[in-house]
Scaffold this motif. Sequence first.
Motif, PDB file in Angstrom:
ATOM      1  N   LEU A   1      38.312 -21.006  28.638  1.00 41.09           N
ATOM      2  CA  LEU A   1      37.833 -20.984  27.255  1.00 41.09           C
ATOM      3  C   LEU A   1      38.694 -21.881  26.373  1.00 41.09           C
ATOM      4  CD1 LEU A   1      35.976 -19.893  25.083  1.00 41.09           C
ATOM      5  CD2 LEU A   1      37.388 -17.840  24.962  1.00 41.09           C
ATOM      6  N   VAL A   2      40.005 -21.788  26.522  1.00 37.97           N
ATOM      7  CA  VAL A   2      40.908 -22.626  25.727  1.00 37.97           C
ATOM      8  C   VAL A   2      40.635 -24.110  25.971  1.00 37.97           C
ATOM      9  CG1 VAL A   2      43.332 -23.312  25.437  1.00 37.97           C
ATOM     10  CG2 VAL A   2      42.711 -20.896  25.482  1.00 37.97           C
ATOM     11  N   SER A   3      40.266 -24.456  27.204  1.00 35.98           N
ATOM     12  CA  SER A   3      40.010 -25.863  27.528  1.00 35.98           C
ATOM     13  C   SER A   3      38.831 -26.437  26.765  1.00 35.98           C
ATOM     14  CB  SER A   3      39.784 -26.024  29.039  1.00 35.98           C
ATOM     15  OG  SER A   3      38.518 -25.510  29.429  1.00 35.98           O
TER      16      SER A   3
ATOM     17  N   ASN B   1      33.455 -12.202  20.715  1.00 38.23           N
ATOM     18  CA  ASN B   1      33.180 -10.810  20.357  1.00 38.23           C
ATOM     19  C   ASN B   1      32.144 -10.217  21.306  1.00 38.23           C
ATOM     20  OD1 ASN B   1      34.818 -11.189  18.013  1.00 38.23           O
ATOM     21  ND2 ASN B   1      33.064 -12.078  16.941  1.00 38.23           N
ATOM     22  N   TRP B   2      32.415  -9.021  21.797  1.00 32.50           N
ATOM     23  CA  TRP B   2      31.443  -8.350  22.660  1.00 32.50           C
ATOM     24  C   TRP B   2      30.170  -8.043  21.874  1.00 32.50           C
ATOM     25  CZ3 TRP B   2      33.032  -9.680  27.020  1.00 32.50           C
ATOM     26  CH2 TRP B   2      34.367  -9.547  27.428  1.00 32.50           C
ATOM     27  N   ILE B   3      29.033  -8.093  22.540  1.00 23.90           N
ATOM     28  CA  ILE B   3      27.723  -7.993  21.903  1.00 23.90           C
ATOM     29  C   ILE B   3      27.172  -6.579  22.056  1.00 23.90           C
ATOM     30  CG2 ILE B   3      25.362  -8.891  21.908  1.00 23.90           C
ATOM     31  CD1 ILE B   3      26.522 -11.468  23.195  1.00 23.90           C
TER      32      ILE B   3
ATOM     33  N   ALA C   1      27.067 -19.859  16.323  1.00 13.49           N
ATOM     34  CA  ALA C   1      27.276 -18.773  17.276  1.00 13.49           C
ATOM     35  C   ALA C   1      26.415 -19.006  18.513  1.00 13.49           C
ATOM     36  CB  ALA C   1      26.936 -17.431  16.640  1.00 13.49           C
ATOM     37  N   SER C   2      26.962 -18.631  19.662  1.00 14.31           N
ATOM     38  CA  SER C   2      26.220 -18.773  20.915  1.00 14.31           C
ATOM     39  C   SER C   2      26.635 -17.670  21.881  1.00 14.31           C
ATOM     40  CB  SER C   2      26.477 -20.147  21.549  1.00 14.31           C
ATOM     41  OG  SER C   2      27.863 -20.344  21.791  1.00 14.31           O
ATOM     42  N   ARG C   3      25.720 -17.278  22.743  1.00 11.18           N
ATOM     43  CA  ARG C   3      26.002 -16.276  23.769  1.00 11.18           C
ATOM     44  C   ARG C   3      26.630 -16.980  24.965  1.00 11.18           C
ATOM     45  NH1 ARG C   3      23.522 -13.739  28.238  1.00 11.18           N
ATOM     46  NH2 ARG C   3      23.730 -11.462  28.313  1.00 11.18           N
ATOM     47  N   GLU C   4      27.829 -16.535  25.343  1.00 10.72           N
ATOM     48  CA  GLU C   4      28.563 -17.151  26.449  1.00 10.72           C
ATOM     49  C   GLU C   4      28.953 -16.066  27.451  1.00 10.72           C
ATOM     50  OE1 GLU C   4      29.051 -20.407  26.434  1.00 10.72           O
ATOM     51  OE2 GLU C   4      28.697 -20.965  24.325  1.00 10.72           O
ATOM     52  N   LEU C   5      29.493 -16.491  28.587  1.00 15.98           N
ATOM     53  CA  LEU C   5      29.931 -15.551  29.620  1.00 15.98           C
ATOM     54  C   LEU C   5      31.431 -15.663  29.863  1.00 15.98           C
ATOM     55  CD1 LEU C   5      27.101 -15.876  32.310  1.00 15.98           C
ATOM     56  CD2 LEU C   5      27.460 -13.994  30.695  1.00 15.98           C
ATOM     57  N   TYR C   6      32.038 -14.519  30.092  1.00 15.30           N
ATOM     58  CA  TYR C   6      33.466 -14.408  30.392  1.00 15.30           C
ATOM     59  C   TYR C   6      33.567 -13.600  31.676  1.00 15.30           C
ATOM     60  CZ  TYR C   6      38.435 -14.056  29.101  1.00 15.30           C
ATOM     61  OH  TYR C   6      39.802 -14.176  29.047  1.00 15.30           O
ATOM     62  N   THR C   7      34.269 -14.113  32.670  1.00 15.33           N
ATOM     63  CA  THR C   7      34.270 -13.463  33.979  1.00 15.33           C
ATOM     64  C   THR C   7      35.584 -12.746  34.265  1.00 15.33           C
ATOM     65  OG1 THR C   7      32.722 -15.105  34.841  1.00 15.33           O
ATOM     66  CG2 THR C   7      33.961 -13.829  36.457  1.00 15.33           C
ATOM     67  N   PHE C   8      35.451 -11.498  34.686  1.00 15.33           N
ATOM     68  CA  PHE C   8      36.587 -10.707  35.144  1.00 15.33           C
ATOM     69  C   PHE C   8      36.700 -10.862  36.656  1.00 15.33           C
ATOM     70  CE2 PHE C   8      35.394  -8.834  31.168  1.00 15.33           C
ATOM     71  CZ  PHE C   8      36.567  -8.348  30.620  1.00 15.33           C
TER      72      PHE C   8
ATOM     73  N   LYS D   1      30.229 -16.174  21.049  1.00 14.96           N
ATOM     74  CA  LYS D   1      31.262 -17.137  20.675  1.00 14.96           C
ATOM     75  C   LYS D   1      30.928 -17.656  19.272  1.00 14.96           C
ATOM     76  CE  LYS D   1      33.525 -21.457  22.068  1.00 14.96           C
ATOM     77  NZ  LYS D   1      33.507 -22.573  23.036  1.00 14.96           N
ATOM     78  N   VAL D   2      31.847 -17.453  18.360  1.00 21.57           N
ATOM     79  CA  VAL D   2      31.660 -17.817  16.953  1.00 21.57           C
ATOM     80  C   VAL D   2      32.616 -18.947  16.609  1.00 21.57           C
ATOM     81  CG1 VAL D   2      31.830 -17.001  14.575  1.00 21.57           C
ATOM     82  CG2 VAL D   2      30.992 -15.456  16.366  1.00 21.57           C
TER      83      VAL D   2
END
Length: 271
Positions: free
Chosen positions: A27-29, A139-141, A194-201, A265-266
């Motif tokens: 994400l930082v990249s 932010n979680w949706i 704003a856009s819906r993105e994915l974050y993987t655990f 993602k905002v």
Amino acid sequence: MNANKALWEKGDFTRLAACMRDSGAALVSTLGVTPNMHVLDLGCGDGTTAIPSAQAGAEVLGVDIASNLVAAGNARATAMGLGNIRFQEGDASALTDLADNSFDLVVSIFGAMFAPRPYDVAAEMVRVTKPGGRIVMGNWIPGDPTLIAQVLKVSASYTPPPPEGFVSPVLWGKEDEVRARFAAAGISEANVTASRELYTFRFDGAPKEFVDLFRTYYGPTMNAFEAAEKDGRADALYGELVVLFERENVSGDPERTEIPAAFLKVAVDVS
């Protein structure tokens, strides 16, 4: 004690953060962090996004309400030999130690959304950002079918109703709420995207073991189990979470867990 501070000092969120490192760095990249940029990471935990920002050469301040996470972040930075980052305690609702127009980039990934008084949070983020700078939130949706939104939803169903006046943190995952909060802080709607993105655990163990991690170390889930145990529903809660985690696991290996979770993602341009 501040209830929000108590929540995040409960357990040990660093255990979960270890499952978030790859996605934090990825994400930082995407944020355009450059050497000598001044970055504030709010609700930083032990540095999942703050440390990659420092590794990119930025001067980074991580702020978190939990003293144990601040200590863990400083220890990580020292161990990694990073002299361009420090962590300190602070409340995203009232950044009293931070001057106006101090940062080129303010980042908060699943952090400031949990602070009380969301309109104050938005105003503080805008206040400390330099003109021409940016704010980026993850932010979680609410109601999303993916992992964390469902963990929070399931946990809430086993806990007593929140106190009067409580504002759900997942409202930060609604685009209209985000726009309203930043509008109140003086940001025009055109400057908010704003856009819906994915974050993987990623966890080196079975989904059931990952549930155990949440049960033992993640404040909201710990509270849910404490409440469920009082009325004999702890097994039901555990079973519900195991089904959820097994369903969401995309690793292809039942002994390894890889679960994507959607977030909003905002990005805010501060003029």
